[in-house]
Design a protein around this motif. Structure first.
Motif, mmCIF file in Angstrom:
data_model
loop_
_atom_site.group_PDB
_atom_site.id
_atom_site.type_symbol
_atom_site.label_atom_id
_atom_site.label_comp_id
_atom_site.label_asym_id
_atom_site.label_seq_id
_atom_site.Cartn_x
_atom_site.Cartn_y
_atom_site.Cartn_z
ATOM 1 N N LYS A 105 -46.086 3.393 5.361
ATOM 2 C CA LYS A 105 -45.015 3.965 6.188
ATOM 3 C C LYS A 105 -43.704 3.945 5.412
ATOM 4 O O LYS A 105 -42.971 4.932 5.392
ATOM 5 C CB LYS A 105 -44.880 3.195 7.496
ATOM 6 N N TRP A 106 -43.412 2.823 4.784
ATOM 7 C CA TRP A 106 -42.176 2.709 4.004
ATOM 8 C C TRP A 106 -42.185 3.690 2.838
ATOM 9 O O TRP A 106 -41.183 4.348 2.567
ATOM 10 C CB TRP A 106 -41.982 1.268 3.511
ATOM 11 N N LEU A 107 -43.304 3.812 2.159
ATOM 12 C CA LEU A 107 -43.401 4.743 1.033
ATOM 13 C C LEU A 107 -43.231 6.194 1.488
ATOM 14 O O LEU A 107 -42.586 6.990 0.798
ATOM 15 C CB LEU A 107 -44.730 4.566 0.304
ATOM 16 N N THR A 108 -43.791 6.535 2.647
ATOM 17 C CA THR A 108 -43.640 7.891 3.177
ATOM 18 C C THR A 108 -42.183 8.177 3.505
ATOM 19 O O THR A 108 -41.657 9.251 3.182
ATOM 20 C CB THR A 108 -44.528 8.072 4.422
ATOM 21 N N GLU A 109 -41.524 7.219 4.139
ATOM 22 C CA GLU A 109 -40.102 7.380 4.460
ATOM 23 C C GLU A 109 -39.265 7.463 3.189
ATOM 24 O O GLU A 109 -38.327 8.258 3.102
ATOM 25 C CB GLU A 109 -39.623 6.228 5.342
ATOM 26 N N LEU A 110 -39.603 6.654 2.212
ATOM 27 C CA LEU A 110 -38.888 6.661 0.941
ATOM 28 C C LEU A 110 -39.051 8.016 0.242
ATOM 29 O O LEU A 110 -38.083 8.581 -0.261
ATOM 30 C CB LEU A 110 -39.395 5.540 0.036
ATOM 31 N N ARG A 111 -40.269 8.543 0.224
ATOM 32 C CA ARG A 111 -40.517 9.845 -0.387
ATOM 33 C C ARG A 111 -39.668 10.919 0.298
ATOM 34 O O ARG A 111 -39.068 11.763 -0.360
ATOM 35 C CB ARG A 111 -41.996 10.202 -0.318
ATOM 36 N N ALA A 112 -39.591 10.880 1.614
ATOM 37 C CA ALA A 112 -38.788 11.852 2.363
ATOM 38 C C ALA A 112 -37.307 11.699 2.030
ATOM 39 O O ALA A 112 -36.607 12.698 1.828
ATOM 40 C CB ALA A 112 -39.019 11.687 3.863
ATOM 41 N N THR A 113 -36.833 10.476 1.937
ATOM 42 C CA THR A 113 -35.434 10.218 1.600
ATOM 43 C C THR A 113 -35.117 10.715 0.198
ATOM 44 O O THR A 113 -34.092 11.373 -0.024
ATOM 45 C CB THR A 113 -35.115 8.706 1.708
ATOM 46 N N LEU A 114 -35.977 10.400 -0.756
ATOM 47 C CA LEU A 114 -35.747 10.846 -2.136
ATOM 48 C C LEU A 114 -35.812 12.367 -2.243
ATOM 49 O O LEU A 114 -35.013 12.971 -2.965
ATOM 50 C CB LEU A 114 -36.766 10.193 -3.082
ATOM 51 N N THR A 115 -36.725 12.986 -1.521
ATOM 52 C CA THR A 115 -36.834 14.443 -1.532
ATOM 53 C C THR A 115 -35.571 15.073 -0.954
ATOM 54 O O THR A 115 -35.028 16.035 -1.512
ATOM 55 C CB THR A 115 -38.084 14.903 -0.755
ATOM 56 N N HIS A 116 -35.077 14.516 0.147
ATOM 57 C CA HIS A 116 -33.839 15.017 0.755
ATOM 58 C C HIS A 116 -32.672 14.848 -0.213
ATOM 59 O O HIS A 116 -31.853 15.756 -0.378
ATOM 60 C CB HIS A 116 -33.560 14.287 2.068
ATOM 61 N N GLU A 117 -32.586 13.698 -0.854
ATOM 62 C CA GLU A 117 -31.509 13.452 -1.813
ATOM 63 C C GLU A 117 -31.615 14.408 -3.004
ATOM 64 O O GLU A 117 -30.605 14.897 -3.503
ATOM 65 C CB GLU A 117 -31.535 12.001 -2.292
ATOM 66 N N PHE A 118 -32.827 14.681 -3.453
ATOM 67 C CA PHE A 118 -33.028 15.631 -4.551
ATOM 68 C C PHE A 118 -32.503 17.010 -4.152
ATOM 69 O O PHE A 118 -31.804 17.673 -4.925
ATOM 70 C CB PHE A 118 -34.513 15.709 -4.919
ATOM 71 N N GLU A 119 -32.825 17.436 -2.947
ATOM 72 C CA GLU A 119 -32.358 18.742 -2.463
ATOM 73 C C GLU A 119 -30.840 18.782 -2.358
ATOM 74 O O GLU A 119 -30.207 19.784 -2.722
ATOM 75 C CB GLU A 119 -33.016 19.069 -1.123
ATOM 76 N N ALA A 120 -30.241 17.702 -1.869
ATOM 77 C CA ALA A 120 -28.779 17.635 -1.745
ATOM 78 C C ALA A 120 -28.112 17.678 -3.120
ATOM 79 O O ALA A 120 -27.105 18.378 -3.315
ATOM 80 C CB ALA A 120 -28.371 16.373 -0.989
ATOM 81 N N GLN A 121 -28.683 16.944 -4.078
ATOM 82 C CA GLN A 121 -28.107 16.928 -5.429
ATOM 83 C C GLN A 121 -28.289 18.277 -6.120
ATOM 84 O O GLN A 121 -27.425 18.714 -6.874
ATOM 85 C CB GLN A 121 -28.732 15.809 -6.265
ATOM 86 N N THR A 122 -29.393 18.950 -5.849
ATOM 87 C CA THR A 122 -29.619 20.277 -6.408
ATOM 88 C C THR A 122 -28.591 21.260 -5.861
ATOM 89 O O THR A 122 -28.013 22.061 -6.616
ATOM 90 C CB THR A 122 -31.048 20.772 -6.095
ATOM 91 N N ALA A 123 -28.317 21.194 -4.566
ATOM 92 C CA ALA A 123 -27.297 22.058 -3.960
ATOM 93 C C ALA A 123 -25.923 21.743 -4.548
ATOM 94 O O ALA A 123 -25.134 22.652 -4.830
ATOM 95 C CB ALA A 123 -27.287 21.881 -2.441
ATOM 96 N N ARG A 124 -25.647 20.464 -4.752
ATOM 97 C CA ARG A 124 -24.370 20.061 -5.342
ATOM 98 C C ARG A 124 -24.236 20.618 -6.759
ATOM 99 O O ARG A 124 -23.184 21.127 -7.143
ATOM 100 C CB ARG A 124 -24.258 18.545 -5.369
ATOM 101 N N LEU A 125 -25.306 20.543 -7.534
ATOM 102 C CA LEU A 125 -25.278 21.057 -8.896
ATOM 103 C C LEU A 125 -25.020 22.564 -8.890
ATOM 104 O O LEU A 125 -24.249 23.071 -9.709
ATOM 105 C CB LEU A 125 -26.595 20.739 -9.609
ATOM 106 N N THR A 126 -25.634 23.263 -7.966
ATOM 107 C CA THR A 126 -25.409 24.710 -7.851
ATOM 108 C C THR A 126 -23.936 24.999 -7.572
ATOM 109 O O THR A 126 -23.350 25.898 -8.190
ATOM 110 C CB THR A 126 -26.293 25.303 -6.731
#
Length: 104
Positions: free
Chosen positions: A9-30
């Protein structure tokens, strides 16, 4: 050690958090790489772009470790990184003693 050390459960939540952060950082880079036309901002933008790319690299590496099952293993000594450290710094590659050695 491997991701078996941590509950799914923790790993699934962590994966979702990291994926969301990746998307946010990608938008920021753009946004940062969009030409503002202001030469006075060029130096600041270059530093922000570099920091954002580094953050994306760290997040990507953490996601790769999650996918391969090696997330949470210290890349230097192989011991399990304490969950408490990963909760604070999910991209951590090293346990605290090895991080201190890495920093010199």
């Amino acid at each position: 050690m491997s991701t078996d050390t941590y509950d799914q459960k923790w790993l699934t939540e962590l994966r979702a958090t990291l994926t969301h952060e990746f998307e946010a950082q990608t938008a920021r880079l753009t946004q940062l790489t969009a030409d503002t036309g202001d030469p006075g901002e060029a130096h600041t933008n270059a530093a922000l772009i570099a920091a954002t790319r580094q953050s994306l690299d760290r997040i990507s590496a953490a996601l790769r470790r999650l996918n391969s099952g090696s997330y949470g293993d210290c890349e230097r000594c192989g011991t399990a990184i304490p969950r408490e450290r990963l909760e604070i710094l999910p991209q951590a590659r090293f346990c605290v003693p090895c991080q201190q050695k890495q920093n010199g």
